[in-house]
Design an enzyme around this catalytic site. Structure first.
Site, PDB file in Angstrom:
ATOM      1  N   SER A 196       2.377  -0.091   8.212  1.00  0.00           N
ATOM      2  CA  SER A 196       3.377  -1.089   7.870  1.00  0.00           C
ATOM      3  C   SER A 196       3.943  -1.718   9.146  1.00  0.00           C
ATOM      4  CB  SER A 196       4.462  -0.440   7.003  1.00  0.00           C
ATOM      5  OG  SER A 196       5.254  -1.423   6.369  1.00  0.00           O
ATOM      6  N   GLU A 323      -0.179  -2.726  -2.932  1.00  0.00           N
ATOM      7  CA  GLU A 323       0.845  -2.462  -1.934  1.00  0.00           C
ATOM      8  C   GLU A 323       2.273  -2.549  -2.489  1.00  0.00           C
ATOM      9  OE1 GLU A 323       0.565  -1.641   1.267  1.00  0.00           O
ATOM     10  OE2 GLU A 323      -1.445  -2.236   1.930  1.00  0.00           O
ATOM     11  N   HIS A 419       1.843   1.023  -1.430  1.00  0.00           N
ATOM     12  CA  HIS A 419       2.237   1.105  -0.027  1.00  0.00           C
ATOM     13  C   HIS A 419       2.606   2.540   0.333  1.00  0.00           C
ATOM     14  CE1 HIS A 419       3.306  -1.036   3.610  1.00  0.00           C
ATOM     15  NE2 HIS A 419       4.529  -0.548   3.629  1.00  0.00           N
TER      16      HIS A 419
END
Length: 509
Positions: A196, A323, A419
């Site tokens: 990320s 995600e 995610h």
């Protein structure tokens, strides 16, 4: 942190001797926590480039993680920041060896939207990877305004550089360059990895001259499409200063305590979150990011990769198939539940109507919020990550691309390939209770097998530059990470075509 004189298991660094403990999960691995790589960035050093850490006498007992950077987050199983904690620039090491072993090194940079997270999160435990022959390093760096806020300086004042969080990461890599051999690491075989905001940090490091030569390989998991411009960074400073009740000047900002700036940043983010008419920041009010177009980082990562900057670094990229569903599940992003709201979202992000129509066709029966999450996740993470790998390959670099699509059924809503879900598999920490929310419960045999395959790919890439599948430039298929036999690639690839037609907007927090 104490200093004592025991001599067993001692490693000698330039600043002094350190000792650790056998890793609880593998006594053949030694773990050392909280080693300072730079001085505390406060007092006279606040908002400045990182300074060298002070040396010490005797043997430093590195049994506990160092303090985390100023933040308001409280993460499961992780330490929290307390006002007054200042010695935040520290790193941790898991090593299966010692001086003279020359093992490949993996340096991990955590995510957290540049405002939260730390190296002490349980899913970042390096024991399993160290057991595969790596020396694993995780690190803390400045976050939020302390790390990424723009600080004006005038006259003869010492400049306060932008991207101080990235400069901290470079200081940690310099520490690795000169000290990792004492722990059995090979300074010529360093891989920097992140997820990320940590992945985009790594992509920025690949584009920064100051980081050149400090690492040989890079791993990006779900890189985020968000770099500030000098103009947007200056606006954020003005907003945060106003919320803190201080002038947007060096003197004003340095007069505000770290907690005051954390609280002010949260207030600014909450303003955007609660105002549907506030533009792109309303949907996910992450107000900080690396500032591109300034000294040290002249280009955003995607532009820099396309120009061949950093082409000498081998690159491995992964993103998850769904995600943004995680952000929706934890309530950190706006809901979009009507076609009218979706059209406003598209307009706010300069997306053509044709892209929304394509996703509707690709997701028959999906509700509006699901289509919104799919578009937003691909724009912010999936498509951006894929383009980083492809741009790097087109410019002459070695690049590998993979996609994590593991899902899990169970009670209630399905656990998606969202995610962060891939990281416990890559670290081999799927059995840690703190990550079971990401996994949908304790892992099964197929999950443990997937973790074994992913940790091996990381270890192989760090050691040789080859994770085990063909490079992007050679037309190699995207590597699919799943507990089921590979067979779902076509479904996920279909979502890339609309972006090729529509173009990908580069976002500025």
């Amino acid at each position: 942190m104490g200093v004592f004189t025991a001599r067993a298991g001692v490693f000698t660094t330039r600043a002094g001797a350190v000792t650790g403990r056998p890793a609880p999960r593998d006594p053949g691995v030694t773990v050392l926590r909280g080693i300072p790589y730079a001085a505390p960035p406060f007092g006279a050093d606040r908002f400045r480039s990182p300074r060298p850490a002070a040396s010490w006498d005797g043997v430093r007992d590195c049994a506990v993680f160092g303090p985390v950077a100023p933040q308001s987050a409280e993460l499961p199983g992780s330490p929290v920041w307390s006002p007054g904690d200042e010695d935040i620039l520290s790193l941790n090491i898991w090593t299966p060896g010692g001086s003279g072993d020359a093992l490949p090194v993996l340096v991990w940079i955590h995510g957290g939207a540049y405002v939260f997270g730390s190296s002490a999160q349980p899913d970042f435990d390096g024991t399993v990877l160290a057991g595969r022959g790596l020396v694993v390093v995780t690190l803390n760096h400045r976050l939020g305004f302390e790390g990424f806020g723009h600080v004006p300086t005038t006259g003869d004042a010492e400049p306060c550089p932008d991207n101080r969080g990235l400069l901290d990461q470079i200081a940690a890599l310099r520490w690795v360059r000169y000290d990792i051999a004492a722990f059995g690491g090979d300074p010529a075989r360093v891989t920097v990895a992140g997820q990320s905001s940590g992945a985009t940090s790594v992509a920025c490091l690949m584009a920064m001259e100051e980081a050149r030569g400090l690492f040989r390989r890079a791993v990006l998991h779900s890189a985020v499409n968000a770099c500030a411009t000098p103009e947007s960074a200056a606006r954020t400073t003005a907003e945060v200063a106003a919320a803190a009740g201080v002038p947007a000047t060096y003197d004003g900002l340095v007069s505000a305590s770290p907690k005051a700036l954390v609280d002010a940043s949260d207030q600014v983010a909450e303003h955007y979150r609660s105002d549907p008419g506030s533009g792109p920041r309303h949907y996910d009010p992450a107000i900080y990011g690396p500032v591109a177009g300034v000294a040290g980082l002249p280009l955003d990562p995607l532009t820099a990769h396309a120009a061949g900057t950093g082409r000498e670094v081998d690159l491995m990229v992964c993103h998850t198939g769904e995600e943004y569903w995680l952000l929706d599940a934890v309530g950190s992003c706006a809901k979009v539940t009507t076609e009218e709201q979706l059209a406003v979202f598209a307009s706010d992000h300069r997306l053509p109507r044709s892209l929304l129509d394509a996703y509707r066709a690709l997701m028959p029966g999906a509700c509006v919020n699901e289509r919104y999450l799919a578009v937003y996740g691909d724009m912010l993470f999936g498509e951006y990550s894929s383009r980083l790998a492809e741009s790097h390959a087109r410019a002459g670099g070695r690049a590998y691309l993979s996609r994590f699509v593991r899902q899990r059924g169970g009670r209630g809503e399905r656990v998606r390939a969202w995610h962060c879900a891939d990281i416990p598999f890559a670290f081999g920490t799927v059995d840690d209770e703190s990550v079971h929310f990401l996994l949908g419960g304790p892992p099964g045999a197929a999950d443990r097998d997937l973790a074994r395959r992913m940790t091996q790919a990381w270890a192989d890439f760090a050691a040789t530059g080859d994770p085990g599948w063909p490079q992007v430039a050679s037309g190699g298929a995207v590597r699919i990470w799943d507990t089921r036999p590979e067979g779902t690639r076509g479904r996920w690839d279909a979502f890339r075509s609309p972006w090729r037609a529509a173009g990908l907007p580069l976002l500025a927090p």
